[in-house]
Design an enzyme around this catalytic site. Structure first.
Site, short mmCIF file in Angstrom:
data_model
loop_
_atom_site.label_atom_id
_atom_site.label_comp_id
_atom_site.label_asym_id
_atom_site.label_seq_id
_atom_site.Cartn_x
_atom_site.Cartn_y
_atom_site.Cartn_z
N GLN A 149 0.84 -1.19 0.00
CA GLN A 149 0.00 0.00 0.00
C GLN A 149 0.88 1.25 0.00
OE1 GLN A 149 -3.32 -0.14 -0.30
NE2 GLN A 149 -3.40 2.08 -0.46
N ALA A 170 -5.53 5.06 -0.59
CA ALA A 170 -5.39 5.19 0.86
C ALA A 170 -3.91 5.28 1.23
CB ALA A 170 -6.01 3.99 1.55
N SER A 175 -5.85 1.50 4.54
CA SER A 175 -6.53 0.81 3.44
C SER A 175 -7.26 -0.44 3.93
CB SER A 175 -5.51 0.41 2.37
OG SER A 175 -6.12 -0.46 1.44
N HIS A 177 -7.81 -2.81 2.14
CA HIS A 177 -7.15 -3.95 1.49
C HIS A 177 -6.19 -4.66 2.44
CE1 HIS A 177 -8.69 -3.63 -2.64
NE2 HIS A 177 -8.73 -2.31 -2.42
N ASP A 184 -11.02 -5.45 -5.32
CA ASP A 184 -11.39 -4.65 -6.48
C ASP A 184 -11.68 -5.62 -7.61
OD1 ASP A 184 -10.79 -2.35 -5.02
OD2 ASP A 184 -8.71 -2.31 -5.70
N GLU A 233 -16.06 4.48 -6.23
CA GLU A 233 -15.33 3.30 -6.69
C GLU A 233 -16.29 2.12 -6.86
OE1 GLU A 233 -10.89 4.17 -4.77
OE2 GLU A 233 -11.90 2.26 -4.33
N HIS A 236 -14.82 -1.43 -5.89
CA HIS A 236 -14.25 -1.80 -4.60
C HIS A 236 -15.32 -2.45 -3.70
CE1 HIS A 236 -11.46 -1.14 -1.04
NE2 HIS A 236 -12.63 -1.31 -0.43
ZN LIG Z 1 -10.03 -1.14 -3.56
#
Ligand SMILES: [Zn+2]
Length: 262
Positions: A149, A170, A175, A177, A184, A233, A236
């Site tokens: 990230q 982010a 994040s 993630h 995503d 997004e 996401h």
């Molecule tokens: Zn994402």
């Protein structure tokens, strides 16, 4: 013997025979009853075993109860391992956090992607449902370590400047993630890219309308940037479990609004 005596003798004999039959009948009934008692003794013998099964069924009941218990614990928005852990610009996660149950998703992907086991299972169901609807989804980006990230954010800063980067990427430690609960997704209709126009494709629409059934929400909806801190997004997806995702979907709220925090 006189005829009278003969008659008496016959009557006495018949009486004896009847008595004998009666005794035999009583004995048979008694025996049968004994057998029955034995039968119910067996049943009683069975009872402890069925009673022994009762704790098992209790166990399975408590096993059925445990998801609701875990649902309660998943409403926890501050513990990193919680499925409802809130991560945004105001709620960072420790640099060292790595989910313990990451697996590589066994789904069409544009690159190697990992998710926490429960989220991978939900995503597989979502992809299956899309496939049944004649749509082909692809994983694009799942779990990202703090370091990954960090590199991604730095690239975005060098490309869009800090302000631009903060809108689309982010900062490390902020994040979703890194939780292993975000994926995503993309499709051939947007050339396997992550574009806003994905939201208007059949795949993007399918995700918007159905992701919650498999435990996911579209985390950064259109027109909610001032609340989520991120641009729209449509690709996401964030895993929260079916109950919470469904609740959020039905509420029309963002995760921040749903949990009453920012
Ligand atoms: Zn994402």
């Amino acid at each position: 013997m006189r005829i009278k005596d003969k008659k008496r003798f016959v009557i006495a004999c018949s009486g004896l025979v009847i008595l004998l039959i009666l005794i035999i009948v009583v004995v048979i009934i008694g025996f049968g009853h004994k057998n029955n008692t034995n039968g119910s003794a067996d049943n009683q013998k069975n009872l402890p075993s069925s009673a022994a099964q009762t704790p098992t069924s209790n166990k399975s009941e408590s096993a059925t109860n445990s998801p609701s218990k875990s649902t309660e614990t998943t409403m926890d928005i501050t513990t990193t391992d919680s499925l409802t852990m809130l991560v945004n610009k105001n709620h960072p996660i420790p640099e060292s956090y790595v989910p313990a149950d990451l697996i590589t998703v066994d789904l069409p992907s544009t690159r190697d992607t990992q998710l926490r086991t429960v989220a991978a299972a939900g995503l597989t169901k979502l992809f299956d449902a899309a496939s049944e609807a004649g749509l082909e989804l692809y994983c694009c980006s799942g779990y990202r370590s703090y370091e990954t990230q960090s590199e991604l954010y730095d690239w975005n800063v060098s490309t869009y400047g800090v302000e631009g980067a903060d809108l689309v990427s982010a900062q490390p430690g902020k994040s979703e993630h890194q939780l292993g609960l975000a994926m995503d997704v993309t499709s051939a209709s947007v050339d396997f890219d992550l574009l806003e126009s994905f939201g208007t494709t059949a795949e993007g629409q399918f995700i918007k309308d159905n992701a919650y059934k498999y435990g996911f929400i579209v985390r950064y909806p259109q027109g909610k940037t001032d609340i989520t801190g991120y641009a729209y997004e449509p690709w996401h997806l964030r895993y929260l479990g079916v109950d919470v995702a469904t609740d959020i979907y039905n509420s029309g709220k963002t995760m921040e609004e749903y949990f009453g925090t920012n």
